[in-house]
Design a protein around this motif. Structure first.
Motif, PDB file in Angstrom:
ATOM      1  N   ASP A 152       2.724  -0.622  -9.219  1.00 56.98           N
ATOM      2  CA  ASP A 152       2.504   0.712  -8.648  1.00 56.98           C
ATOM      3  C   ASP A 152       1.201   0.803  -7.856  1.00 56.98           C
ATOM      4  O   ASP A 152       1.200   1.321  -6.730  1.00 56.98           O
ATOM      5  CB  ASP A 152       2.539   1.773  -9.754  1.00 56.98           C
ATOM      6  CG  ASP A 152       3.948   2.001 -10.290  1.00 56.98           C
ATOM      7  OD1 ASP A 152       4.902   1.594  -9.599  1.00 56.98           O
ATOM      8  OD2 ASP A 152       4.093   2.555 -11.392  1.00 56.98           O
ATOM      9  N   PRO A 153       0.067   0.313  -8.383  1.00 57.86           N
ATOM     10  CA  PRO A 153      -1.160   0.368  -7.568  1.00 57.86           C
ATOM     11  C   PRO A 153      -1.038  -0.425  -6.271  1.00 57.86           C
ATOM     12  O   PRO A 153      -1.605  -0.034  -5.243  1.00 57.86           O
ATOM     13  CB  PRO A 153      -2.223  -0.249  -8.491  1.00 57.86           C
ATOM     14  CG  PRO A 153      -1.682  -0.081  -9.865  1.00 57.86           C
ATOM     15  CD  PRO A 153      -0.200  -0.206  -9.732  1.00 57.86           C
ATOM     16  N   LEU A 154      -0.280  -1.504  -6.306  1.00 63.71           N
ATOM     17  CA  LEU A 154      -0.107  -2.326  -5.110  1.00 63.71           C
ATOM     18  C   LEU A 154       0.731  -1.595  -4.070  1.00 63.71           C
ATOM     19  O   LEU A 154       0.404  -1.584  -2.885  1.00 63.71           O
ATOM     20  CB  LEU A 154       0.554  -3.647  -5.502  1.00 63.71           C
ATOM     21  CG  LEU A 154       0.424  -4.811  -4.518  1.00 63.71           C
ATOM     22  CD1 LEU A 154      -1.031  -5.237  -4.393  1.00 63.71           C
ATOM     23  CD2 LEU A 154       1.282  -5.979  -4.978  1.00 63.71           C
ATOM     24  N   ALA A 156       1.005   1.466  -3.621  1.00 59.06           N
ATOM     25  CA  ALA A 156       0.306   2.638  -3.083  1.00 59.06           C
ATOM     26  C   ALA A 156      -0.553   2.288  -1.879  1.00 59.06           C
ATOM     27  O   ALA A 156      -1.002   3.183  -1.151  1.00 59.06           O
ATOM     28  CB  ALA A 156      -0.562   3.274  -4.177  1.00 59.06           C
ATOM     29  N   GLN A 157      -0.788   0.997  -1.639  1.00 53.42           N
ATOM     30  CA  GLN A 157      -1.611   0.570  -0.508  1.00 53.42           C
ATOM     31  C   GLN A 157      -0.773   0.483   0.763  1.00 53.42           C
ATOM     32  O   GLN A 157       0.462   0.432   0.729  1.00 53.42           O
ATOM     33  CB  GLN A 157      -2.246  -0.790  -0.803  1.00 53.42           C
ATOM     34  CG  GLN A 157      -3.115  -0.828  -2.054  1.00 53.42           C
ATOM     35  CD  GLN A 157      -3.760  -2.179  -2.242  1.00 53.42           C
ATOM     36  OE1 GLN A 157      -4.089  -2.865  -1.282  1.00 53.42           O
ATOM     37  NE2 GLN A 157      -3.958  -2.558  -3.499  1.00 53.42           N
ATOM     38  N   THR A 158      -1.460   0.412   1.908  1.00 57.66           N
ATOM     39  CA  THR A 158      -0.746   0.278   3.185  1.00 57.66           C
ATOM     40  C   THR A 158      -0.102  -1.089   3.325  1.00 57.66           C
ATOM     41  O   THR A 158       0.892  -1.238   4.035  1.00 57.66           O
ATOM     42  CB  THR A 158      -1.719   0.480   4.361  1.00 57.66           C
ATOM     43  OG1 THR A 158      -2.711  -0.559   4.340  1.00 57.66           O
ATOM     44  CG2 THR A 158      -2.408   1.842   4.267  1.00 57.66           C
ATOM     45  N   GLY A 159      -0.670  -2.102   2.684  1.00 59.58           N
ATOM     46  CA  GLY A 159      -0.116  -3.453   2.758  1.00 59.58           C
ATOM     47  C   GLY A 159      -0.784  -4.349   3.770  1.00 59.58           C
ATOM     48  O   GLY A 159      -0.427  -5.521   3.884  1.00 59.58           O
ATOM     49  N   TYR A 160      -1.749  -3.827   4.536  1.00 58.40           N
ATOM     50  CA  TYR A 160      -2.394  -4.619   5.574  1.00 58.40           C
ATOM     51  C   TYR A 160      -3.811  -5.006   5.149  1.00 58.40           C
ATOM     52  O   TYR A 160      -4.701  -4.156   5.053  1.00 58.40           O
ATOM     53  CB  TYR A 160      -2.457  -3.837   6.889  1.00 58.40           C
ATOM     54  CG  TYR A 160      -1.092  -3.509   7.438  1.00 58.40           C
ATOM     55  CD1 TYR A 160      -0.287  -4.511   7.978  1.00 58.40           C
ATOM     56  CD2 TYR A 160      -0.606  -2.204   7.420  1.00 58.40           C
ATOM     57  CE1 TYR A 160       0.977  -4.219   8.478  1.00 58.40           C
ATOM     58  CE2 TYR A 160       0.655  -1.899   7.920  1.00 58.40           C
ATOM     59  CZ  TYR A 160       1.442  -2.911   8.450  1.00 58.40           C
ATOM     60  OH  TYR A 160       2.686  -2.626   8.942  1.00 58.40           O
ATOM     61  N   HIS A 161      -4.011  -6.293   4.895  1.00 63.66           N
ATOM     62  CA  HIS A 161      -5.326  -6.838   4.567  1.00 63.66           C
ATOM     63  C   HIS A 161      -5.470  -8.161   5.321  1.00 63.66           C
ATOM     64  O   HIS A 161      -5.180  -9.225   4.772  1.00 63.66           O
ATOM     65  CB  HIS A 161      -5.468  -7.069   3.062  1.00 63.66           C
ATOM     66  CG  HIS A 161      -5.497  -5.825   2.240  1.00 63.66           C
ATOM     67  ND1 HIS A 161      -6.583  -4.979   2.209  1.00 63.66           N
ATOM     68  CD2 HIS A 161      -4.560  -5.274   1.419  1.00 63.66           C
ATOM     69  CE1 HIS A 161      -6.337  -3.967   1.407  1.00 63.66           C
ATOM     70  NE2 HIS A 161      -5.116  -4.115   0.917  1.00 63.66           N
ATOM     71  N   LEU A 165      -6.093  -9.827   0.215  1.00 64.28           N
ATOM     72  CA  LEU A 165      -6.220  -8.814  -0.820  1.00 64.28           C
ATOM     73  C   LEU A 165      -7.622  -8.897  -1.424  1.00 64.28           C
ATOM     74  O   LEU A 165      -8.034  -9.973  -1.855  1.00 64.28           O
ATOM     75  CB  LEU A 165      -5.153  -9.045  -1.896  1.00 64.28           C
ATOM     76  CG  LEU A 165      -5.041  -8.021  -3.015  1.00 64.28           C
ATOM     77  CD1 LEU A 165      -4.543  -6.692  -2.472  1.00 64.28           C
ATOM     78  CD2 LEU A 165      -4.104  -8.545  -4.111  1.00 64.28           C
ATOM     79  N   GLU A 167      -8.939  -8.212  -4.219  1.00 67.05           N
ATOM     80  CA  GLU A 167      -9.011  -8.785  -5.559  1.00 67.05           C
ATOM     81  C   GLU A 167      -8.871 -10.305  -5.525  1.00 67.05           C
ATOM     82  O   GLU A 167      -9.518 -11.019  -6.307  1.00 67.05           O
ATOM     83  CB  GLU A 167      -7.920  -8.188  -6.460  1.00 67.05           C
ATOM     84  CG  GLU A 167      -8.079  -6.708  -6.740  1.00 67.05           C
ATOM     85  CD  GLU A 167      -7.405  -5.821  -5.711  1.00 67.05           C
ATOM     86  OE1 GLU A 167      -7.097  -4.670  -6.037  1.00 67.05           O
ATOM     87  OE2 GLU A 167      -7.183  -6.297  -4.559  1.00 67.05           O
ATOM     88  N   LEU A 362       1.372  -9.216   0.321  1.00 73.51           N
ATOM     89  CA  LEU A 362       0.569  -8.676  -0.766  1.00 73.51           C
ATOM     90  C   LEU A 362       1.125  -9.042  -2.140  1.00 73.51           C
ATOM     91  O   LEU A 362       0.367  -9.267  -3.083  1.00 73.51           O
ATOM     92  CB  LEU A 362       0.465  -7.151  -0.633  1.00 73.51           C
ATOM     93  CG  LEU A 362      -0.965  -6.626  -0.436  1.00 73.51           C
ATOM     94  CD1 LEU A 362      -1.570  -7.240   0.810  1.00 73.51           C
ATOM     95  CD2 LEU A 362      -0.985  -5.109  -0.343  1.00 73.51           C
TER      96      LEU A 362
END
Length: 487
Positions: A152-154, A156-161, A165, A167, A362
């Motif tokens: 769930d926390p993942l 919630a992100q836009t997915g673009y790094h 990531l 972490e 991600l």
């Protein structure tokens, strides 16, 4: 590779296009003709391209001249090629044929057959093009845990790094620091495997015609990543401790980049000592040449001290980039690699990566975060299995192919074997393919000819498959004209 103009194909280059043509059924000449005609229709062979002479191609493929002559005759009969006195045999233009502007091959490269095997997928042959295994059981465990409490926390992100990531960058920085190389997260770039990391480095440092210092032999995929950027290789031989310092120093002037594999060199399995790492880093720094070290082939087979990366031995101000991956220690299907280097360089590489794919997946990166603390244990467990398989393979080879010789590797997953009696490994590879084994000959790792008598033999296959491998190789060796098989 630009295919806008006709070219003359050497037998070695044509072999990369033909792939596993001998593994089918029917007369050899018809298998060869079918493979050539397929290459014409797909655009790998373009109209006007000149094919090798019959005698030359026959010698390279390990078949009779009559086989090649019959294949060319069949192609002439269907209008796929034309033959004229003085100009040889050339590809004809077929109705409805379309030439693709780019075919994915690297001019001067040697990994075409390896890539084609990955594209073709599994076959009846025992393919030795990749020294890899299935996923470690811990991958399933980590994935189950991620789905249970980390998804769930993942999501919630836009997915673009583009840099990776956060972490995972932090975890990789901590791992490098614990290994003796102080690292901040900003010095880490997460990539889609080690090959992408090398391609990004090549794009940053190499211009067409740039000199790049490389070891010889070198793994074809690594070399092709540099050649695709237009690099001009300056090859340096190895000794028992890795890349030879004198040759390395002599090759550095005016070079744009240097590439080494200090940890379990692929394909030889050599582990470079701490003293040699320090010397190589010092030479590159003194010449002002950026150095990239490939640490992706990371499975140690025997107990003992393992030197830190070259970057940890480098003098202050040296520009050293360290490439790693989870492919060998965890799973090739987890497309996670990374590059560690000076923060300004990593930032520039991250911009290049963003233009390519906006960032690695991600979900894979989140899984890598959970697996990273277990990598050392995974490597140790895999080493136990590989030692047993290596012992069995060495015993079988000594019994059935006693003339073959090798040095036991310090790590990795393959033997670097020298064939006896002046054998040409590239020709033997053609014979072996007809007996159900796909080999990587030394010429694929060193076009200079210095390793033409060598083959790379992975021991990552299950033990029954390794036993079957040696049986097939023994039969092929007898057919090639080497020592009689054990049977």
């Amino acid at each position: 590779m630009d295919r806008s103009a006709p070219r003359s194909w050497s037998p070695a280059e044509l072999d990369g296009v033909l792939g596993g043509w001998t593994a089918g059924s029917g007369p050899l000449y018809r298998r060869l003709a079918a493979a050539l005609r397929s290459a014409v229709r797909t655009g790998d062979l373009a109209p006007g391209d000149r094919l090798p002479a019959e005698r030359t191609l026959a010698a390279a493929l390990g078949v009779s001249r009559a086989t090649v002559a019959a294949a060319y005759d069949e192609l002439r009969g269907v209008g796929a090629v034309d033959s004229r006195r003085g100009s040889g045999t050339r590809v004809a233009r077929l109705p409805g044929g379309a030439l693709r502007p780019v075919d994915g091959r690297v001019r001067g490269g040697t990994s075409a057959a390896l890539v084609q095997r990955l594209v073709d997928g599994p076959a009846e042959v025992i393919s030795l093009s990749v020294a890899a295994e299935g996923a470690a059981p811990e991958v399933r465990e980590a994935l189950t845990a991620l789905l249970a409490d980390g998804l769930d926390p993942l999501l919630a992100q836009t997915g673009y790094h583009p840099g990776g990531l956060p972490e995972l960058r932090a975890a990789l920085a901590e791992r490098h620091t614990a290994g003796g190389l102080p690292t901040r997260p900003g010095q880490i770039l997460v990539t889609t495997g080690a090959t992408q990391a090398l391609e990004l480095v090549a794009r940053l440092y190499v211009r067409r015609g740039s000199a790049v210092v490389v070891e010889t032999p070198s793994w074809p995929g690594c070399l092709d990543a540099l050649l695709a950027a237009g690099a001009r290789p300056r090859r340096v031989p190895l000794d028992e401790d890795g890349v030879e310092p004198g040759g390395f120093r002599a090759a550095l002037p005016a070079a744009a980049l240097a590439h080494v594999t200090p940890t379990f060199h692929n394909p030889t399995g050599i582990l470079m000592s701490a003293g040699r790492r320090e010397r190589i880093a010092e030479l590159a720094a003194r010449a002002g040449v950026p150095l990239v070290e490939d640490l992706a082939y990371d499975t140690r087979l025997w107990d003992g001290p393992e030197p830190g990366p070259v970057a940890a031995h480098a003098p202050a101000g040296a520009e050293v980039l360290s490439v790693g991956s989870l492919a060998k220690s965890v799973w090739g299907g987890l497309r996670i690699g990374w590059l560690r280097g000076p923060a300004p360089v990593v930032e520039r590489l991250a911009r290049l990566k963003a233009r390519a794919d906006l960032g690695s997946p991600l979900l894979d990166q989140a899984l890598a975060v959970r697996l990273l603390p277990r990598v050392d244990a995974l490597r140790a467990g895999r080493a136990v299995v590989l030692r047993d398989r290596l012992a069995g393979l060495e015993a079988s080879l000594s019994r059935e192919l006693p003339g073959w010789t090798w040095q036991r590797p310090a790590g990795g997953g393959a033997l670097w074997i020298r064939l006896p009696g002046g054998a040409r490994a590239a020709v033997f590879a053609q014979v072996a393919l007809r007996h159900g084994v796909e080999l990587i000959p030394g010429s694929a790792t060193d076009p200079s000819g210095a390793h033409d008598a060598y083959v790379r033999l992975p021991f990552t296959l299950p033990e029954p498959r390794l036993a079957e491998l040696v049986t097939r190789l023994s039969t092929a060796w007898a057919a090639y004209g080497g020592a009689p098989s054990a049977e």
